[in-house]
Design a protein around this motif. Structure first.
Motif, PDB file in Angstrom:
ATOM      1  N   LEU A   1       0.833  -1.204   0.000  1.00 22.42           N
ATOM      2  CA  LEU A   1       0.000   0.000   0.000  1.00 22.42           C
ATOM      3  C   LEU A   1       0.869   1.256   0.000  1.00 22.42           C
ATOM      4  O   LEU A   1       0.566   2.233  -0.708  1.00 22.42           O
ATOM      5  CB  LEU A   1      -0.921   0.002   1.224  1.00 22.42           C
ATOM      6  CG  LEU A   1      -2.174  -0.865   1.153  1.00 22.42           C
ATOM      7  CD1 LEU A   1      -2.901  -0.857   2.489  1.00 22.42           C
ATOM      8  CD2 LEU A   1      -3.099  -0.384   0.041  1.00 22.42           C
ATOM      9  N   THR A   2       1.929   1.231   0.781  1.00 23.96           N
ATOM     10  CA  THR A   2       2.823   2.390   0.825  1.00 23.96           C
ATOM     11  C   THR A   2       3.469   2.644  -0.528  1.00 23.96           C
ATOM     12  O   THR A   2       3.462   3.774  -1.039  1.00 23.96           O
ATOM     13  CB  THR A   2       3.920   2.166   1.882  1.00 23.96           C
ATOM     14  OG1 THR A   2       3.313   1.976   3.163  1.00 23.96           O
ATOM     15  CG2 THR A   2       4.861   3.350   1.935  1.00 23.96           C
TER      16      THR A   2
ATOM     17  N   PHE B   1       2.907   5.909  -3.177  1.00 22.16           N
ATOM     18  CA  PHE B   1       3.968   6.776  -3.668  1.00 22.16           C
ATOM     19  C   PHE B   1       3.951   6.859  -5.191  1.00 22.16           C
ATOM     20  O   PHE B   1       4.100   7.942  -5.764  1.00 22.16           O
ATOM     21  CB  PHE B   1       5.334   6.269  -3.187  1.00 22.16           C
ATOM     22  CG  PHE B   1       5.743   6.832  -1.852  1.00 22.16           C
ATOM     23  CD1 PHE B   1       6.620   7.901  -1.770  1.00 22.16           C
ATOM     24  CD2 PHE B   1       5.253   6.294  -0.678  1.00 22.16           C
ATOM     25  CE1 PHE B   1       6.991   8.433  -0.550  1.00 22.16           C
ATOM     26  CE2 PHE B   1       5.612   6.801   0.558  1.00 22.16           C
ATOM     27  CZ  PHE B   1       6.482   7.889   0.625  1.00 22.16           C
ATOM     28  N   MET B   2       3.770   5.735  -5.847  1.00 24.67           N
ATOM     29  CA  MET B   2       3.746   5.757  -7.309  1.00 24.67           C
ATOM     30  C   MET B   2       2.476   6.402  -7.836  1.00 24.67           C
ATOM     31  O   MET B   2       2.480   7.008  -8.912  1.00 24.67           O
ATOM     32  CB  MET B   2       3.933   4.349  -7.856  1.00 24.67           C
ATOM     33  CG  MET B   2       5.367   3.865  -7.704  1.00 24.67           C
ATOM     34  SD  MET B   2       5.649   2.262  -8.442  1.00 24.67           S
ATOM     35  CE  MET B   2       4.732   1.242  -7.312  1.00 24.67           C
ATOM     36  N   GLY B   3       1.391   6.271  -7.084  1.00 21.76           N
ATOM     37  CA  GLY B   3       0.170   6.978  -7.467  1.00 21.76           C
ATOM     38  C   GLY B   3       0.372   8.483  -7.440  1.00 21.76           C
ATOM     39  O   GLY B   3      -0.135   9.205  -8.308  1.00 21.76           O
TER      40      GLY B   3
ATOM     41  N   THR C   1       9.324   0.594  -3.375  1.00 18.61           N
ATOM     42  CA  THR C   1       9.055  -0.737  -2.850  1.00 18.61           C
ATOM     43  C   THR C   1      10.135  -1.188  -1.881  1.00 18.61           C
ATOM     44  O   THR C   1       9.843  -1.764  -0.820  1.00 18.61           O
ATOM     45  CB  THR C   1       8.937  -1.754  -3.993  1.00 18.61           C
ATOM     46  OG1 THR C   1       7.957  -1.299  -4.926  1.00 18.61           O
ATOM     47  CG2 THR C   1       8.526  -3.117  -3.465  1.00 18.61           C
ATOM     48  N   THR C   2      11.392  -0.945  -2.227  1.00 12.20           N
ATOM     49  CA  THR C   2      12.484  -1.333  -1.333  1.00 12.20           C
ATOM     50  C   THR C   2      12.362  -0.614   0.000  1.00 12.20           C
ATOM     51  O   THR C   2      12.454  -1.228   1.076  1.00 12.20           O
ATOM     52  CB  THR C   2      13.843  -1.018  -1.978  1.00 12.20           C
ATOM     53  OG1 THR C   2      13.983  -1.771  -3.196  1.00 12.20           O
ATOM     54  CG2 THR C   2      14.990  -1.372  -1.047  1.00 12.20           C
ATOM     55  N   GLY C   3      12.142   0.687  -0.046  1.00 11.23           N
ATOM     56  CA  GLY C   3      11.977   1.437   1.193  1.00 11.23           C
ATOM     57  C   GLY C   3      10.803   0.940   2.010  1.00 11.23           C
ATOM     58  O   GLY C   3      10.890   0.784   3.236  1.00 11.23           O
ATOM     59  N   ALA C   4       9.682   0.657   1.326  1.00  9.38           N
ATOM     60  CA  ALA C   4       8.482   0.207   2.031  1.00  9.38           C
ATOM     61  C   ALA C   4       8.701  -1.146   2.693  1.00  9.38           C
ATOM     62  O   ALA C   4       8.294  -1.362   3.843  1.00  9.38           O
ATOM     63  CB  ALA C   4       7.306   0.139   1.062  1.00  9.38           C
TER      64      ALA C   4
ATOM     65  N   THR D   1      11.884   9.594  -2.021  1.00  9.62           N
ATOM     66  CA  THR D   1      11.053   8.396  -2.033  1.00  9.62           C
ATOM     67  C   THR D   1      11.601   7.302  -1.129  1.00  9.62           C
ATOM     68  O   THR D   1      10.861   6.702  -0.337  1.00  9.62           O
ATOM     69  CB  THR D   1      10.915   7.861  -3.474  1.00  9.62           C
ATOM     70  OG1 THR D   1      10.218   8.820  -4.263  1.00  9.62           O
ATOM     71  CG2 THR D   1      10.149   6.548  -3.483  1.00  9.62           C
ATOM     72  N   LEU D   2      12.897   7.023  -1.233  1.00  9.17           N
ATOM     73  CA  LEU D   2      13.483   5.903  -0.512  1.00  9.17           C
ATOM     74  C   LEU D   2      13.334   6.058   1.001  1.00  9.17           C
ATOM     75  O   LEU D   2      12.871   5.148   1.690  1.00  9.17           O
ATOM     76  CB  LEU D   2      14.963   5.760  -0.894  1.00  9.17           C
ATOM     77  CG  LEU D   2      15.674   4.506  -0.394  1.00  9.17           C
ATOM     78  CD1 LEU D   2      14.983   3.251  -0.910  1.00  9.17           C
ATOM     79  CD2 LEU D   2      17.134   4.524  -0.842  1.00  9.17           C
TER      80      LEU D   2
END
Length: 401
Positions: A90-91, A95-97, A112-115, A381-382
Motif C-alpha cells: 500500500l505504501t 507513492f507511485m500513485g 518498494t524497497t523502502g516500504a 522516495t526511498l
C-alpha cells in the motif's frame, strides 16, 4: 486450520498486490515506449496496448529472481507476514500513485524497497546491510551507465564517417546477441529453472568443447548467429529507407525493453507475498507471477497514456537516432539487473538514457528544471517510504490486535 481472519488478510494482500501491479503497469512499464512516441514512431494508445501485452509476458517469463530478492533478501531475522506485505505494498503503490498524479515518475524500486525495509524493521527484523550495499552500488551506477552509453551511441550515430547502414544494424546485432543469452521460463534447461536460446540451440546441435565455465562452442555459435540475423534484417530495411529502417528498429527496441521491464518490475508487487504463496499456501511461483502480470496488463492499458505523454514530450525532444540511443542501454541494464536479481527503476534507466541521448546534440532539448525535480522526488522516495510503511504496519498491527 484456516481461520476467517487468515482468509481476510490473505485476500486483502492479494488485492493489494493486484493494485500495486496495476500502478506498476501504469507507471514503471511506460518509459520503454516513450522515446518511440517522442520520435513519432508510434501513437500513444498503440504503445500502451503493446506495453501491456509485452510487460505481462516478461513478468511471467522473467519475474522470479526479482520477486525472491524483494520477498526474502531485504530484511534479516523475520518473515514478511501477509499483513506486513499489505502495509508495504500500500505504501509503495501510494507513492507511485502520487507520481502518476503529479506526472513526475516515482522509481518503483526505491518506493518498494523502502516500504519493505520499513515493514521488516517494524516486525523486529535486522537491516540486510550487504544487500543494501549491493543494491545501492548498482543504483548509483545505473544513471552513469545509461546516460553514458546513450550519449556515446547517439554521438556515434550522428557522425558522418559512420554510415547509418552500418551503425544502426550493428546495434541491432548487439541486441540480438544479448537476446540469445537472456533467461526465459518457456525455454527448457537441464540445470536451471529458466533457459537461454543459445544454450537450447547448443544442446540440440550437440554442444562443443567448453571455452570457459558454462560456455561452450555451441552457445557462442548460436549467439553469433542471432546477432548476424538481427544485423542483416535491420540492414536490409535501412538500405530500403534509412528513416523507415531506424523507426522499425526503434519499435522493436521499445518492445524488447517493455518485455524486460515486466520481468524486472513484477517482483516489486509479488515479492512481499513470496513466503505466503510458496511456503504457507504451497503454490507454484507462476501463480503469484500470473497475478502480478494481470495487474500490470490492466494498468498499462488503463492508465499508461498519461505518463507516456509526460516522459516522451516533456523531458527531451528526441529524434529517432537519439531515441535508439536511449533504449539500447535500457535493454542491457534491465537484463543485467534481472540476471543479478536486483530490483531497478525503469524510469531511472530510460530517463537517464533520454537525457544522455539529448545531450549528445546539446542541452537545449532537455528540461533541466524537470530533471532536478525528478531527482529530488527519487531521493525523497526511498527514505520517506521506509518511515511511512513502518508507521502503517504499526497501525495495522494495533487495529488487528
Amino acid at each position: 486450520m484456516v481461520t476467517p481472519s487468515f482468509v481476510l488478510v490473505v485476500g486483502t494482500a492479494v488485492v493489494t498486490c493486484l493494485c500495486m501491479a496495476w500502478v506498476l503497469g501504469a507507471n514503471s512499464n511506460s518509459p520503454p515506449f516513450a522515446p518511440a512516441i517522442g520520435a513519432n514512431a508510434i501513437s500513444t494508445m498503440r504503445a500502451a496496448f503493446a506495453i501491456g501485452l509485452l510487460a505481462a509476458a516478461g513478468a511471467l517469463m522473467q519475474g522470479g529472481s526479482i520477486s525472491e530478492t524483494v520477498g526474502a533478501d531485504l530484511i534479516d531475522g523475520v518473515t514478511i507476514t501477509p499483513l506486513a506485505a499489505t502495509a508495504g505494498l500500500l505504501t509503495a503503490a501510494a507513492f507511485m500513485g502520487i507520481g502518476i498524479y503529479t506526472r513526475y515518475p516515482i522509481p518503483a524500486a526505491f518506493a518498494t524497497t523502502g516500504a519493505m525495509v520499513g515493514v521488516g524493521l517494524s516486525l523486529g527484523g535486522d537491516p540486510a546491510v550487504e544487500t543494501y550495499q549491493r543494491l545501492g552500488t548498482f543504483w548509483l551506477l545505473v544513471p552513469i551507465m545509461s546516460s553514458g552509453l546513450a550519449f556515446v551511441t547517439a554521438t556515434l550515430l550522428r557522425r558522418d564517417d559512420v554510415p547509418e547502414t552500418i551503425g544502426v544494424p550493428l546495434l541491432a546485432g548487439i541486441v540480438g546477441a544479448i537476446l540469445a543469452n537472456i533467461r526465459l521460463g518457456v525455454i527448457p534447461d537441464p540445470v536451471a529453472d529458466q533457459g537461454t536460446l543459445a544454450r537450447f540451440v547448443s544442446t540440440r546441435i550437440g554442444g562443443g568443447p567448453e571455452l570457459a565455465a558454462n560456455v561452450d562452442v555451441g552457445m557462442v555459435l548460436a549467439t553469433i548467429a542471432l546477432g548476424v540475423l538481427a544485423f542483416g534484417w535491420i540492414r536490409r530495411r535501412v538500405l530500403v529507407s534509412v528513416e523507415g529502417g531506424i523507426r522499425s528498429f526503434l519499435l522493436i527496441l521499445g518492445g524488447i525493453v517493455a518485455f524486460s521491464s515486466g520481468g524486472s518490475q513484477v517482483g516489486l508487487a509479488t515479492g512481499p507475498l513470496e513466503h505466503l504463496f510458496r511456503i504457507e499456501l504451497g503454490l507454484p511461483g507462476i501463480v503469484l507471477l500470473g497475478i502480478g502480470a494481470t495487474g500490470i496488463l490492466a494498468g498499462a492499458w488503463m492508465a499508461a497514456p498519461r505518463l507516456l505523454q509526460a516522459t516522451s514530450r516533456e523531458y527531451a525532444q528526441l529524434g529517432v537516432r537519439r531515441s535508439v540511443a536511449a533504449l539500447v542501454p535500457g535493454f542491457i541494464i534491465a537484463q543485467l539487473a534481472i540476471a543479478l536479481g536486483i530490483p531497478i527503476s525503469l524510469n531511472n534507466i530510460i530517463l537517464s538514457g533520454v537525457i544522455g541521448g539529448g545531450l549528445a546534440a546539446g542541452s537545449a532539448g532537455v528540461s533541466r528544471r524537470k530533471i532536478g525535480v525528478t531527482i529530488a522526488f527519487w531521493l525523497l522516495t526511498l527514505g520517506s517510504s521506509t518511515a511511512v510503511s513502518y508507521g502503517l504496519y504499526r497501525a495495522f498491527a494495533t487495529v488487528a490486535g
